[in-house]
Design an enzyme around this catalytic site. Structure first.
Site, short mmCIF file in Angstrom:
data_model
loop_
_atom_site.label_atom_id
_atom_site.label_comp_id
_atom_site.label_asym_id
_atom_site.label_seq_id
_atom_site.Cartn_x
_atom_site.Cartn_y
_atom_site.Cartn_z
N SER A 117 4.29 6.93 4.09
CA SER A 117 4.94 5.95 4.98
C SER A 117 6.24 5.42 4.38
O SER A 117 7.16 5.07 5.11
CB SER A 117 3.98 4.80 5.31
OG SER A 117 3.32 4.34 4.17
N HIS A 125 -8.49 -2.34 2.46
CA HIS A 125 -8.99 -2.70 3.79
C HIS A 125 -10.21 -3.61 3.75
O HIS A 125 -10.85 -3.84 4.79
CB HIS A 125 -9.30 -1.44 4.59
CG HIS A 125 -8.05 -0.70 5.03
ND1 HIS A 125 -6.80 -1.01 4.53
CD2 HIS A 125 -7.85 0.31 5.89
CE1 HIS A 125 -5.90 -0.21 5.08
NE2 HIS A 125 -6.51 0.60 5.92
N GLY A 135 0.83 -1.21 0.00
CA GLY A 135 0.00 0.00 0.00
C GLY A 135 0.85 1.25 0.00
O GLY A 135 0.95 1.95 1.01
N ASP A 149 -0.74 -2.22 4.72
CA ASP A 149 -1.57 -1.01 4.66
C ASP A 149 -2.17 -0.86 3.26
O ASP A 149 -2.22 0.21 2.69
CB ASP A 149 -0.72 0.22 5.02
CG ASP A 149 -1.57 1.46 5.21
OD1 ASP A 149 -2.76 1.34 5.56
OD2 ASP A 149 -1.03 2.57 5.01
N SER A 177 -0.45 -7.20 -4.53
CA SER A 177 0.56 -7.76 -3.62
C SER A 177 0.69 -9.27 -3.77
O SER A 177 1.78 -9.82 -3.64
CB SER A 177 0.26 -7.35 -2.18
OG SER A 177 -0.30 -8.34 -1.40
MG MG Z 1 -3.72 3.07 6.21
#
Ligand code: MG
Length: 212
Positions: free
Chosen positions: A46, A138, A40, A135, A118
């Protein structure tokens, strides 16, 4: 060194500064023993925290994303961002945002983007990983798949980290929490304190102890 948080505020993303600092510290320790992997990438917020830590150890961060946006980032959905919509292809496209971020933070020598689902990236993966940050999408099946296809690649002592763990269901979807709790109950990990919405597990048993 830890990236400047004012500079980071310009990157689209859903990571709090506390979570970012935590990821940086975990990756700084983990990447001494091997590469890190993020599922993600989105626009790279990140990846900057994880990547800057990897850079210190001359390690690599692989970051996986199909860059077409998750379910809730599609047109008409809660997290749709028209700035990330490519009118020519008629789809969300977050890859230009990631490339911009990696260049802006001087991380092109450290962060390797993998542009695919992924499960495809995992299909012939053979490198032990020191940290896995989940991440991606979801939806329950997506989080479950991300966990199942990658967990066997985490080396002993490595970290498995989930984003968006909401102990109060009113604050967010429960799929990441459910998979995190499943992993925590597997006996494979020592459970570390939750940091904001980061669920952190440290692998303690060798792979041959996995039972399904
Ligand atoms: Mg997140």
């Amino acid at each position: 060194m830890l990236p400047d948080e004012q500079h980071l505020q310009g990157i689209k993303g859903f990571l709090s500064p506390v979570e970012g600092r935590c990821l940086y510290e975990l990756a700084l320790a983990a990447s001494q023993t091997g590469p890190c992997l993020e599922i993600g990438s989105y626009c790279g917020k990140s990846a900057v925290y994880l990547g800057k830590a990897c850079q210190i150890n001359q390690a690599i961060l692989f970051t996986v994303d199909h860059h077409r946006g998750s379910e809730e980032q599609q047109p008409g959905e809660l997290w749709f961002d028209p700035q990330l919509y490519n009118m020519q292809t008629g789809s969300v496209d977050t890859l230009p945002g990631l490339r911009h971020t990696l260049a802006a933070f001087d991380l092109e020598d450290t962060v390797v983007p993998l542009v695919c689902h992924s499960a495809i990236a995992a299909r012939q993966w053979a490198t032990p990983l020191s940290l896995i940050f989940i991440d991606g999408g979801h939806a329950p099946a997506t989080v479950q798949t991300d966990y199942e296809v990658w967990v066997s690649h985490l080396r002993p002592g490595g970290y498995l980290v989930f984003h968006d763990i909401y102990l109060n269901p009113d604050q967010g979807g429960q799929a990441p929490r459910e998979v995190y709790e499943q992993a925590a109950a597997s006996g494979l990990f020592s459970v570390q304190p939750v940091v904001d919405t980061l669920g952190i597990l440290k692998r303690i048993f060798p792979l041959n102890k996995i039972t399904h």
